[in-house]
Write a protein that holds these residues in place. Sequence first.
Motif, PDB file in Angstrom:
ATOM      1  N   PRO A  39     -34.769 -17.782 -38.156  1.00 64.38           N
ATOM      2  CA  PRO A  39     -33.470 -17.126 -38.316  1.00 64.38           C
ATOM      3  C   PRO A  39     -32.691 -17.118 -37.002  1.00 64.38           C
ATOM      4  CG  PRO A  39     -35.155 -15.878 -39.453  1.00 64.38           C
ATOM      5  CD  PRO A  39     -35.860 -16.958 -38.667  1.00 64.38           C
ATOM      6  N   MET A  40     -31.414 -17.446 -37.076  1.00 66.22           N
ATOM      7  CA  MET A  40     -30.471 -17.498 -35.957  1.00 66.22           C
ATOM      8  C   MET A  40     -30.806 -18.581 -34.929  1.00 66.22           C
ATOM      9  SD  MET A  40     -28.299 -15.500 -37.094  1.00 66.22           S
ATOM     10  CE  MET A  40     -27.144 -15.620 -35.740  1.00 66.22           C
ATOM     11  N   GLU A  41     -31.743 -19.448 -35.235  1.00 67.87           N
ATOM     12  CA  GLU A  41     -32.089 -20.547 -34.336  1.00 67.87           C
ATOM     13  C   GLU A  41     -31.269 -21.783 -34.718  1.00 67.87           C
ATOM     14  OE1 GLU A  41     -36.201 -22.359 -32.503  1.00 67.87           O
ATOM     15  OE2 GLU A  41     -36.147 -21.943 -34.651  1.00 67.87           O
ATOM     16  N   ARG A  42     -30.993 -22.633 -33.719  1.00 70.83           N
ATOM     17  CA  ARG A  42     -30.276 -23.876 -33.961  1.00 70.83           C
ATOM     18  C   ARG A  42     -31.104 -25.042 -33.445  1.00 70.83           C
ATOM     19  NH1 ARG A  42     -27.836 -21.110 -29.793  1.00 70.83           N
ATOM     20  NH2 ARG A  42     -27.734 -22.217 -27.817  1.00 70.83           N
ATOM     21  N   THR A  43     -30.845 -26.217 -34.002  1.00 76.75           N
ATOM     22  CA  THR A  43     -31.542 -27.418 -33.571  1.00 76.75           C
ATOM     23  C   THR A  43     -30.678 -28.637 -33.857  1.00 76.75           C
ATOM     24  OG1 THR A  43     -33.662 -28.575 -33.622  1.00 76.75           O
ATOM     25  CG2 THR A  43     -32.764 -27.912 -35.739  1.00 76.75           C
ATOM     26  N   LEU A  44     -30.918 -29.697 -33.120  1.00 80.94           N
ATOM     27  CA  LEU A  44     -30.231 -30.964 -33.343  1.00 80.94           C
ATOM     28  C   LEU A  44     -31.164 -31.865 -34.143  1.00 80.94           C
ATOM     29  CD1 LEU A  44     -27.663 -32.594 -32.721  1.00 80.94           C
ATOM     30  CD2 LEU A  44     -28.852 -33.481 -30.712  1.00 80.94           C
ATOM     31  N   VAL A  45     -30.740 -32.236 -35.330  1.00 79.42           N
ATOM     32  CA  VAL A  45     -31.542 -33.058 -36.226  1.00 79.42           C
ATOM     33  C   VAL A  45     -31.043 -34.499 -36.148  1.00 79.42           C
ATOM     34  CG1 VAL A  45     -32.280 -33.419 -38.614  1.00 79.42           C
ATOM     35  CG2 VAL A  45     -31.921 -31.095 -37.753  1.00 79.42           C
ATOM     36  N   LYS A  46     -31.910 -35.413 -35.758  1.00 78.59           N
ATOM     37  CA  LYS A  46     -31.560 -36.825 -35.651  1.00 78.59           C
ATOM     38  C   LYS A  46     -31.566 -37.475 -37.038  1.00 78.59           C
ATOM     39  CE  LYS A  46     -31.173 -37.001 -31.174  1.00 78.59           C
ATOM     40  NZ  LYS A  46     -29.977 -37.461 -30.490  1.00 78.59           N
TER      41      LYS A  46
END
Length: 145
Positions: A39-46
């Motif tokens: 929750p509330m985390e972000r990530t860059l998905v390739k």
Amino acid sequence: MMTVKVINKSKHALPAYETELSAGMDVRANLDNPIVLQPMERTLVKTGLFIELPEGVEAQVRPRSGLAYKHGLTVLNAPGTIDADYRGEIGVLLVNLSNDPFEINDGERVAQLVFAKHEQIAWETAEELTETNRGAGGFGSTGKK
């Protein structure tokens, strides 16, 4: 119909329109291992996709409504913009706005791409602007209904 050059280094088929009148194409995560987004985390998905857009065209990276509605996942910088001179891998910046962790698996449809023509502008400095009925009214000035 516009033609766009693409290099597909992913393990998946190229994005395609799902229906005859779709505006966007779903793009898939290209992962070696699942990503658990807290929750509330972000990530860059390739995605494994690289594109060459014509001059005057951008690709917009937009959220998928099903992921947003069902799981609270959305594109953080929506819409993300891919410029015509960008040659790197397309990445999708996802954020989990729900209260539950969400696992992103290889092949998961994580966003959609919409292609749009645009123009660059030249500024013309002025001392005044043309009058309109609306004027400077904004942020709810036209009412609720």
